[in-house]
Design a protein around this motif. Structure first.
Motif, PDB file in Angstrom:
ATOM      1  N   UNK A  21       0.827  -1.188   0.000  1.00  0.00           N
ATOM      2  CA  UNK A  21       0.000   0.000   0.000  1.00  0.00           C
ATOM      3  C   UNK A  21       0.875   1.258   0.000  1.00  0.00           C
ATOM      4  N   UNK A  22       1.942   1.258   0.782  1.00  0.00           N
ATOM      5  CA  UNK A  22       2.846   2.404   0.827  1.00  0.00           C
ATOM      6  C   UNK A  22       4.209   1.972   0.312  1.00  0.00           C
ATOM      7  N   UNK A  23       4.826   2.851  -0.449  1.00  0.00           N
ATOM      8  CA  UNK A  23       6.128   2.514  -1.020  1.00  0.00           C
ATOM      9  C   UNK A  23       7.158   3.558  -0.614  1.00  0.00           C
ATOM     10  N   UNK A  24       8.420   3.118  -0.643  1.00  0.00           N
ATOM     11  CA  UNK A  24       9.519   4.035  -0.348  1.00  0.00           C
ATOM     12  C   UNK A  24       9.954   4.745  -1.632  1.00  0.00           C
ATOM     13  N   UNK A  25      10.998   5.538  -1.568  1.00  0.00           N
ATOM     14  CA  UNK A  25      11.384   6.313  -2.752  1.00  0.00           C
ATOM     15  C   UNK A  25      11.943   5.452  -3.881  1.00  0.00           C
ATOM     16  N   UNK A  26      12.312   4.206  -3.583  1.00  0.00           N
ATOM     17  CA  UNK A  26      12.745   3.288  -4.639  1.00  0.00           C
ATOM     18  C   UNK A  26      11.568   2.535  -5.263  1.00  0.00           C
ATOM     19  N   UNK A  27      10.366   2.753  -4.723  1.00  0.00           N
ATOM     20  CA  UNK A  27       9.189   2.068  -5.238  1.00  0.00           C
ATOM     21  C   UNK A  27       8.939   0.721  -4.593  1.00  0.00           C
ATOM     22  N   UNK A  28       9.754   0.370  -3.603  1.00  0.00           N
ATOM     23  CA  UNK A  28       9.586  -0.899  -2.878  1.00  0.00           C
ATOM     24  C   UNK A  28       8.636  -0.715  -1.704  1.00  0.00           C
ATOM     25  N   UNK A  29       8.214  -1.841  -1.151  1.00  0.00           N
ATOM     26  CA  UNK A  29       7.331  -1.831   0.018  1.00  0.00           C
ATOM     27  C   UNK A  29       7.988  -1.042   1.157  1.00  0.00           C
ATOM     28  N   UNK A  30       7.217  -0.160   1.780  1.00  0.00           N
ATOM     29  CA  UNK A  30       7.714   0.619   2.911  1.00  0.00           C
ATOM     30  C   UNK A  30       7.832  -0.303   4.119  1.00  0.00           C
ATOM     31  N   UNK A  31       9.023  -0.413   4.663  1.00  0.00           N
ATOM     32  CA  UNK A  31       9.262  -1.304   5.801  1.00  0.00           C
ATOM     33  C   UNK A  31       8.943  -0.592   7.108  1.00  0.00           C
ATOM     34  N   UNK A  32       8.960  -1.344   8.180  1.00  0.00           N
ATOM     35  CA  UNK A  32       8.728  -0.731   9.499  1.00  0.00           C
ATOM     36  C   UNK A  32       9.839   0.257   9.835  1.00  0.00           C
ATOM     37  N   UNK A  33      11.028   0.016   9.322  1.00  0.00           N
ATOM     38  CA  UNK A  33      12.136   0.950   9.559  1.00  0.00           C
ATOM     39  C   UNK A  33      11.911   2.249   8.791  1.00  0.00           C
ATOM     40  N   UNK A  34      11.345   2.125   7.602  1.00  0.00           N
ATOM     41  CA  UNK A  34      11.002   3.310   6.818  1.00  0.00           C
ATOM     42  C   UNK A  34       9.915   4.122   7.494  1.00  0.00           C
ATOM     43  N   UNK A  35       8.928   3.432   8.053  1.00  0.00           N
ATOM     44  CA  UNK A  35       7.854   4.121   8.777  1.00  0.00           C
ATOM     45  C   UNK A  35       8.440   4.840   9.984  1.00  0.00           C
ATOM     46  N   UNK A  36       9.319   4.162  10.721  1.00  0.00           N
ATOM     47  CA  UNK A  36       9.956   4.766  11.888  1.00  0.00           C
ATOM     48  C   UNK A  36      10.733   6.018  11.493  1.00  0.00           C
ATOM     49  N   UNK A  37      11.483   5.926  10.395  1.00  0.00           N
ATOM     50  CA  UNK A  37      12.277   7.063   9.911  1.00  0.00           C
ATOM     51  C   UNK A  37      11.372   8.247   9.556  1.00  0.00           C
TER      52      UNK A  37
END
Length: 118
Positions: free
Chosen positions: A1-17
């Motif tokens: 549902x949410x992706x990071x800047x590389x277009x991959x799945x947003x991880x829990x570490x990404x959410x934390x950041x």
């Protein structure tokens, strides 16, 4: 549902950041935010409460949050005072109704007796 800047799945570490980044920016603008302890689970809890208030059923919320048990989701309802007030208003509307402006009731309600009747 949410992706990071590389277009991959947003991880829990990404959410934390992202959460830490935006809370830091918000805390600079709103001093009271500096005193709050906000974490990833706060987002889940807040979402569940808003879904409950919007009328979503427990089963839907449980699936959306990925809970293994419906009992886990039901704990959110226990935590919300507004939901408790709404439930009581349906049963005892005359007791919990806000007083009308400029009107003081001549009957005094003994809250302890009223609670014992529940």
């Amino acid at each position: 549902m949410f992706v990071n800047r590389q277009g991959n799945k947003l991880t829990r570490f990404g959410v934390r950041y992202l959460l830490k980044k935006h809370i830091g920016a918000g805390a600079r603008a709103t001093r009271t935010l500096q005193e709050k302890r906000i974490h990833r689970h706060s987002l889940r809890h807040t979402t569940a409460i808003f879904l409950l208030k919007a009328g979503a059923d427990f089963a839907t919320i449980s699936q959306w949050l990925g809970h293994s048990s419906l009992n886990t989701t039901i704990t959110y309802a226990r935590a919300d005072i507004d939901l408790k007030r709404q439930a009581l208003m349906q049963v005892f509307p005359e007791i919990l109704a806000p007083p009308r402006a400029g009107h003081v009731s001549s009957t005094t309600i003994n809250i302890v007796d009223w609670l014992k009747r529940l």
